[in-house]
Design a protein around this motif. Structure first.
Motif, mmCIF file in Angstrom:
data_model
loop_
_atom_site.group_PDB
_atom_site.id
_atom_site.type_symbol
_atom_site.label_atom_id
_atom_site.label_comp_id
_atom_site.label_asym_id
_atom_site.label_seq_id
_atom_site.Cartn_x
_atom_site.Cartn_y
_atom_site.Cartn_z
ATOM 1 N N LYS A 1 -1.298 -9.240 2.477
ATOM 2 C CA LYS A 1 -2.051 -10.473 2.467
ATOM 3 C C LYS A 1 -3.668 -10.105 2.610
ATOM 4 N N LYS A 2 -3.854 -8.764 2.961
ATOM 5 C CA LYS A 2 -5.197 -8.285 3.226
ATOM 6 C C LYS A 2 -5.513 -7.674 2.020
ATOM 7 N N PHE A 3 -4.878 -6.927 1.481
ATOM 8 C CA PHE A 3 -5.333 -5.996 0.569
ATOM 9 C C PHE A 3 -4.938 -6.284 -0.812
ATOM 10 N N GLY A 4 -3.903 -7.140 -1.117
ATOM 11 C CA GLY A 4 -3.444 -7.492 -2.387
ATOM 12 C C GLY A 4 -2.095 -6.617 -2.643
ATOM 13 N N SER A 5 -1.788 -6.780 -3.947
ATOM 14 C CA SER A 5 -0.271 -6.154 -4.370
ATOM 15 C C SER A 5 -0.174 -4.748 -4.481
ATOM 16 N N ILE A 6 -1.206 -3.865 -4.548
ATOM 17 C CA ILE A 6 -1.297 -2.390 -4.292
ATOM 18 C C ILE A 6 -2.300 -1.958 -3.408
ATOM 19 N N PHE A 7 -1.753 -1.345 -2.211
ATOM 20 C CA PHE A 7 -2.446 -0.761 -1.302
ATOM 21 C C PHE A 7 -2.346 0.625 -0.988
ATOM 22 N N LYS A 8 -3.112 1.391 -0.191
ATOM 23 C CA LYS A 8 -3.005 2.624 0.398
ATOM 24 C C LYS A 8 -2.724 2.604 1.594
ATOM 25 N N THR A 9 -1.968 3.511 2.029
ATOM 26 C CA THR A 9 -1.664 3.864 3.668
ATOM 27 C C THR A 9 -1.379 5.409 3.645
ATOM 28 N N HIS A 10 -0.915 5.635 4.930
ATOM 29 C CA HIS A 10 -0.586 7.063 5.131
ATOM 30 C C HIS A 10 0.697 7.120 6.137
ATOM 31 N N ILE A 11 1.865 7.491 5.401
ATOM 32 C CA ILE A 11 3.097 7.651 6.253
ATOM 33 C C ILE A 11 3.687 8.985 6.177
ATOM 34 N N LEU A 12 4.480 9.143 7.304
ATOM 35 C CA LEU A 12 5.357 10.560 7.257
ATOM 36 C C LEU A 12 4.520 11.698 6.717
ATOM 37 N N GLY A 13 3.034 11.783 7.152
ATOM 38 C CA GLY A 13 2.328 12.849 6.938
ATOM 39 C C GLY A 13 1.794 12.774 5.337
ATOM 40 N N CYS A 14 1.962 11.801 4.504
ATOM 41 C CA CYS A 14 1.410 11.814 3.346
ATOM 42 C C CYS A 14 0.683 10.352 2.818
ATOM 43 N N PRO A 15 -0.564 10.712 2.106
ATOM 44 C CA PRO A 15 -1.317 9.471 1.738
ATOM 45 C C PRO A 15 -0.058 8.775 0.713
ATOM 46 N N CYS A 16 -0.193 7.422 0.750
ATOM 47 C CA CYS A 16 0.587 6.997 -0.142
ATOM 48 C C CYS A 16 -0.020 5.759 -0.756
ATOM 49 N N VAL A 17 0.561 5.166 -1.899
ATOM 50 C CA VAL A 17 0.336 3.949 -2.670
ATOM 51 C C VAL A 17 1.630 3.105 -2.570
ATOM 52 N N MET A 18 1.305 1.805 -2.023
ATOM 53 C CA MET A 18 2.551 1.052 -1.962
ATOM 54 C C MET A 18 2.250 -0.057 -3.113
ATOM 55 N N ILE A 19 3.506 -0.382 -3.738
ATOM 56 C CA ILE A 19 3.546 -1.095 -5.092
ATOM 57 C C ILE A 19 4.392 -2.298 -4.790
ATOM 58 N N SER A 20 3.834 -3.584 -4.734
ATOM 59 C CA SER A 20 4.693 -4.749 -4.204
ATOM 60 C C SER A 20 4.717 -5.770 -5.160
ATOM 61 N N SER A 21 4.349 -5.592 -6.577
ATOM 62 C CA SER A 21 4.687 -6.525 -7.532
ATOM 63 C C SER A 21 5.731 -6.007 -8.482
ATOM 64 N N PRO A 22 6.548 -6.905 -8.993
ATOM 65 C CA PRO A 22 7.580 -6.586 -9.670
ATOM 66 C C PRO A 22 7.238 -5.911 -11.059
ATOM 67 N N ALA A 23 6.014 -6.436 -11.622
ATOM 68 C CA ALA A 23 5.673 -5.755 -12.996
ATOM 69 C C ALA A 23 5.006 -4.333 -12.495
ATOM 70 N N ALA A 24 4.461 -4.147 -11.334
ATOM 71 C CA ALA A 24 3.883 -2.757 -11.184
ATOM 72 C C ALA A 24 4.947 -1.688 -10.876
ATOM 73 N N ALA A 25 5.950 -2.287 -10.169
ATOM 74 C CA ALA A 25 7.158 -1.533 -9.770
ATOM 75 C C ALA A 25 7.895 -1.000 -11.085
ATOM 76 N N LYS A 26 8.073 -1.815 -12.154
ATOM 77 C CA LYS A 26 8.644 -1.406 -13.267
ATOM 78 C C LYS A 26 7.690 -0.392 -14.184
ATOM 79 N N LEU A 27 6.371 -0.439 -14.059
ATOM 80 C CA LEU A 27 5.600 0.570 -14.602
ATOM 81 C C LEU A 27 5.888 1.911 -13.832
ATOM 82 N N VAL A 28 5.928 2.072 -12.487
ATOM 83 C CA VAL A 28 6.338 3.115 -11.675
ATOM 84 C C VAL A 28 7.658 3.742 -12.128
#
Ligand code: HEM
Length: 467
Positions: free
Chosen positions: A68-95
């Protein structure tokens, strides 16, 4: 006063002008020269990042608020690693599929050591393709067909042992799925080694999520020792088979094929890896099915009728009562219950990949080494993909879901090769459970545990009895 303004203007004007010029110039440069921004998002506290926010609540809440805040692709940091989370079906397919060569699978080093560095999950390229061919050969429908009678015996045996008692559904399902995994890996030989393998595997499991400190007395150390024991047992089975010189159609047989040239260590790592991939995932799916059927009496009624019709028609035509492959094809409603269970429960909320180089992705830059996480759970729970997503409604699968919106078994080169076996063992157990038993849930029924798989609280205690 005027001279102050003149001085400020003289300093600021060139800065503003050059920024505008630079931005305009960047727009027209070929993409290779352009530095795209990182995806929007927040990185949380140093090192800890946002790990606590993600793992201390329903992950849907974390994902939905970020999207809601950042859109379907956003960055975060979990388990000690910088991450990019992908929440759209088309982008998940790309990855996972279209640009999968840019994103390799990734696991913490301690997990690799524990499961075995040569296991299929940790590899790409020629070695992965070779392992995958061998795994698929053992788990394709043609091979799964042959083990239905043995899976059925295990299902009947498990249900009998639960009859009349209060059971922890998840714990009991783990025993069932462990035994099915051994069956599909070692065939009937597995039965002789079942207890030893079980003991070692349970010690391995206890240390799996512990701190990776390999000192005597620690859970991690015990788990690593259990792992060595497992490898020894598997080496014994391999040696026995070499002496027997039979042809085996199970997974071990597939891996020991003459032409494959795999070392015993490579074989052992993959057998342990497959047990790991097969057991808790399928046990979790079964636990959710038991819960959803108990909560939705009309669905349970329809499933029971579908399964009873199979029993009746076999009796009428004088067929053996054992389930056959053809029978499992007459279970469309039960199959939709499995699909809907996998969607709602989204057992693997996401998977991990790592950018192998700086990647330009959907207008953003993903730096080399950052983790990239396609969010299966968010895709399965988005109202854009499923109306009333929180509602358990198997009938929604009467129509195929939109492309790339249903990925309980992942997608692409690392998607689950055991999915046919998983669905089969679920169908067989549900067949016997629905036709012969009734059950009720005991204790609180709303809580969910999320680490590492989504599970009903306390493993879903139930009381089960013969009808
Ligand atoms: C309901 C049960 C199951 C679920 C939800 C499930 C889910 C998944 C998912 C999502 C992946 C892909 C992970 C990724 O892309 O990073 C995967 C991979 C895998 N699964 Fe399953 N799985 C299940 C049962 C099984 C069973 C029964 C087996 C084996 C008998 C199995 C063996 C594997 C293996 C070996 C991989 C790794 C494939 C590769 O890296 O090429 N799984 N599973």
């Amino acid at each position: 006063m005027d001279s102050i303004f003149t001085t400020i203007f003289c300093i600021l004007f060139p800065i503003i002008l050059s920024t505008i010029l630079l931005k305009t110039l960047l727009k027209f440069l070929p993409s290779g020269y352009r530095k795209l921004p990182l995806p929007p998002g927040t990185m949380g506290w140093p090192y800890i990042g946002e790990t606590f926010q993600l793992y201390s609540q329903n992950p849907n809440v974390f994902f939905a608020s970020k999207v809601k805040k950042f859109g379907s692709i956003f960055k975060t940091h979990i388990l000690g690693c910088p991450c990019v989370m992908i929440s759209s079906p088309a982008a998940a397919k790309l990855v996972l599929v279209t640009k999968s060569e840019l994103f390799k699978p990734t696991f913490p080093a301690s997990k690799e050591r524990m499961l075995g560095k040569q296991a299929i999950f940790f590899h790409d390229g020629a070695y992965h393709a070779k392992l995958r061919k061998l795994v698929l050969r053992a788990f394709m429908p043609e091979s799964v067909k042959n083990v239905i009678p043995d899976i059925e015996s295990l299902a009947i045996e498990s249900l009998k042992s639960w009859d009349g008692g209060l059971i922890n559904t998840f714990q009991e399902m783990k025993t069932y799925t462990f035994n099915v995994a051994l069956l599909s890996i070692f065939g009937k030989d597995g039965i002789h080694y079942r207890e030893d393998l079980k003991k070692c595997y349970y010690n391995l499991e206890k240390g799996y999520n512990s701190m990776p400190i390999n000192l005597p007395g620690t859970l991690f150390h015990k788990a690593m020792k259990a792992r060595q024991e497992l490898a020894k047992i598997i080496a014994n089975i391999i040696a026995f088979r070499r002496e027997m010189k039979h042809t085996y159609t199970d997974l071990l047989g597939s891996f020991m094929g003459d032409k494959e040239g795999l070392t015993d260590e490579q074989i052992a790592d993959n057998m342990i890896g497959v047990i790991f991939a097969a057991r808790d995932t399928t046990a979790s799916a079964l636990t959710w099915i038991v819960k959803y059927l108990a909560e939705n009496p009309s669905v349970l009624q329809a499933v029971t009728e579908e399964q009873e019709a199979i029993v009746r028609s076999k009796k009428e035509s004088g067929e053996e009562s054992d389930l056959s492959w053809a029978d499992t094809k007459k279970m469309p409603l039960t199959s939709r219950v499995i699909q809907e269970t996998l969607r709602v429960s989204s057992i693997l909320s996401f998977t991990f990949r790592e950018a192998v180089q700086d990647v330009e992705f959907e207008g953003y830059s993903i730096p080399k080494g950052w983790k990239v996480l396609p969010l299966f759970r968010h895709i399965h729970h988005s109202p854009e993909n499923y109306s009333e997503p929180e509602k358990f409604d198997p009938s929604r699968f009467e129509v195929s879901p939109k492309p790339n919106t249903f990925m309980p078994f992942g997608n692409g080169t690392h998607s689950c090769p055991g999915n046919e076996l998983a669905k089969m063992e679920i169908l067989v157990l549900v067949h016997h459970m629905a036709t012969k038993y009734r059950w009720c849930m005991m204790g609180p029924q709303t809580g969910i545990q999320y680490a590492p798989f989504a599970l009903p609280q306390n493993g879903l205690p139930i009381r089960l009895s013969h009808k």
